[in-house]
Design an enzyme around this catalytic site. Structure first.
Site, PDB file in Angstrom:
ATOM      1  N   LYS A  26      32.128  38.224  27.643  1.00  0.00           N
ATOM      2  CA  LYS A  26      31.096  38.326  29.182  1.00  0.00           C
ATOM      3  C   LYS A  26      29.387  38.547  28.737  1.00  0.00           C
ATOM      4  CE  LYS A  26      31.827  38.123  33.960  1.00  0.00           C
ATOM      5  NZ  LYS A  26      33.005  37.341  34.488  1.00  0.00           N
TER       6      LYS A  26
ATOM      7  N   GLY B 282      34.400  40.530  50.842  1.00  0.00           N
ATOM      8  CA  GLY B 282      33.283  39.462  50.450  1.00  0.00           C
ATOM      9  C   GLY B 282      33.403  38.410  50.335  1.00  0.00           C
TER      10      GLY B 282
ATOM     11  N   GLY C 251      31.463  36.137  49.831  1.00  0.00           N
ATOM     12  CA  GLY C 251      30.137  35.269  48.940  1.00  0.00           C
ATOM     13  C   GLY C 251      30.931  34.236  48.041  1.00  0.00           C
TER      14      GLY C 251
ATOM     15  N   VAL D  54      32.954  32.691  46.560  1.00  0.00           N
ATOM     16  CA  VAL D  54      34.417  31.967  46.206  1.00  0.00           C
ATOM     17  C   VAL D  54      34.902  32.606  47.804  1.00  0.00           C
ATOM     18  CG1 VAL D  54      36.578  32.386  45.250  1.00  0.00           C
ATOM     19  CG2 VAL D  54      34.311  32.905  43.868  1.00  0.00           C
TER      20      VAL D  54
END
Ligand SMILES: NC(=O)c1ccc[n+]([C@@H]2O[C@H](COP(=O)([O-])OP(=O)(O)OC[C@H]3O[C@@H](n4cnc5c(N)ncnc54)[C@H](O)[C@@H]3O)[C@@H](O)[C@H]2O)c1
Length: 369
Positions: free
Chosen positions: A87, A186, A188, A190
């Site tokens: 990552k 959330g 966003g 997705v």
């Protein structure tokens, strides 16, 4: 400009036990301060997103990238994608600091690693940003063009949808979403897509986001009930789907929950591994994040195979998340430990015996364009 970037780009190794390689990437000329973390490449070259986020300091960024990279190792092991866990984080505000120069300098650092780390989008980094990165290095996936797999978020949303169905199946012996209450924290990239899938399947939606405009837009499309970012955790519902940032399941928030299951796409939802035990002791079913949110990884993986990307193969592979979770719930129940622990032991076993180790090198089809 490119030459100036190369001159001032420095890659310094940070040594941390339990991690193969951690690199601090600096280019003060373009304001780049990033960390690339390679947790394990035992199974294959590492693959993972680039998170661009205004971390208050490097220590916090380092902690985050380490947790995210480790989660990628397990995500790949459990989804049988044959990648290692890696990552990257760029310490910057994506709304203000994300310049072409900054992304190009980061791309040069990725290129210097010669494929040890293959990057993709993540929070704060769009498919268009990775497209720009691909001008400097081929070690990129999830590009918006025909030889690539596009935005992985839709597949992450579909995998999360299947994961929610698995949780309902475990609780009610029926995966039917009709009339079920799902709270999404959330909405966003997705979360928004997930909400739409749930809406069409008949679910009642409860939503929350820092961005009120997005909430109102989704409310208009789905009739969702909007709650504040704190209230969403206390929502009485069948499933709470965390789809924002990590660490949301902790000793403060778990006692507030009034859901039967937690099943969402956010990475590293548990602040500590022991938080999974607390969820289990309260009878809340937890769909381990690194299994339920593997849809995006599965999707981008396919573009690196010799035969190239196929959305049909990707969808069919992502569908398997449902069965994988059902197996994990069963192992957890039989052994009387948390689903998180069951998933970790499954991953540890595969890592120890190098099950699924990559034999074929990755094919970067988009680089031949
Ligand atoms: N994009 C993918 O394919 C993918 C794959 C695997 C995992 N994930 C994980 O899923 C999560 C969401 O990813 P995304 O791509 O949709 O990111 P995103 O940045 O598009 O969306 C995150 C949303 O969460 C909102 N948010 C932040 N803090 C919040 C809070 N406290 N309460 C309510 N809302 C809050 C933001 O305003 C934003 O709308 C992240 O944890 C990401 O790492 C994403």
């Amino acid at each position: 400009m490119a030459q100036a970037c190369e001159k001032t780009l420095t890659l310094e190794e940070i040594s941390v036990s339990g991690y193969e390689k951690i690199i601090r990437v600096l280019n003060p000329e373009v304001g780049l301060h990033a960390i690339i973390c390679i947790h394990s490449s035992v199974i294959g070259p590492t693959l993972g997103g680039i998170r661009i986020y205004p971390y208050p300091n490097e220590e916090i960024a380092l902690k985050d990238v380490m947790r995210l990279a480790k989660a990628m190792t397990y995500k790949s092991l459990l989804s049988e994608c044959s990648w290692g866990g890696g990552k990257a984080v760029i310490i910057a505000d994506p709304k203000v600091d994300k310049t072409k120069e900054l992304l190009s300098a980061f791309a040069e650092a990725v290129h210097q690693l010669k494929g040890e780390y293959i990057c993709a989008e993540d929070v704060g980094c769009s498919p268009e940003d990775v497209l720009l990165i691909s001008k400097t290095t081929p070690y990129v996936v999830g590009l918006p063009h025909e030889k690539s797999s596009g935005n992985p978020a839709i597949f992450t949303a579909w995998g999360t949808f299947r994961g929610i169905q698995s949780a309902l199946k475990k609780i009610y012996n029926s995966s039917d979403l009709e009339g079920r209450k799902i709270a999404i924290q959330g909405i966003g990239t997705v979360g928004f897509e997930l909400a739409r899938l749930l809406f069409w399947a008949g679910a009642h939606l409860i939503i929350s986001d820092l961005d009120q405009k997005r909430c109102l837009e989704l409310q208009q499309l789905t009739g969702a009930v909007i709650l504040s970012t704190e209230e969403i955790l206390k929502a009485e519902c069948d499933v709470l789907a965390p789809c924002a940032m990590g660490g949301i399941l902790n000793s403060r928030t778990i006692p507030l929950l009034r859901c039967l299951a937690v099943a969402g796409c956010a990475n590293n939802q548990l602040l500590n591994d022991s938080d999974a035990d607390e969820l289990a002791s309260r009878g809340i079913l937890y769909a381990p994040d690194f299994i339920i949110n593997a849809g995006g990884l599965i999707n981008v993986s396919l573009e690196l195979e010799a035969e190239g990307y196929s959305p049909i193969r990707a969808r069919n592979r992502v569908n398997r998340i449902y069965d994988q979770l059902m197996v994990i719930y069963k192992i957890a129940e039989q052994n009387r430990f948390s689903t998180h622990r069951a998933a970790l032991s499954f991953g540890d076993y595969r890592l120890k015996y190098q099950i699924g180790k990559r034999i074929e090198p990755p094919y970067f089809h988009h680089a031949s364009m």
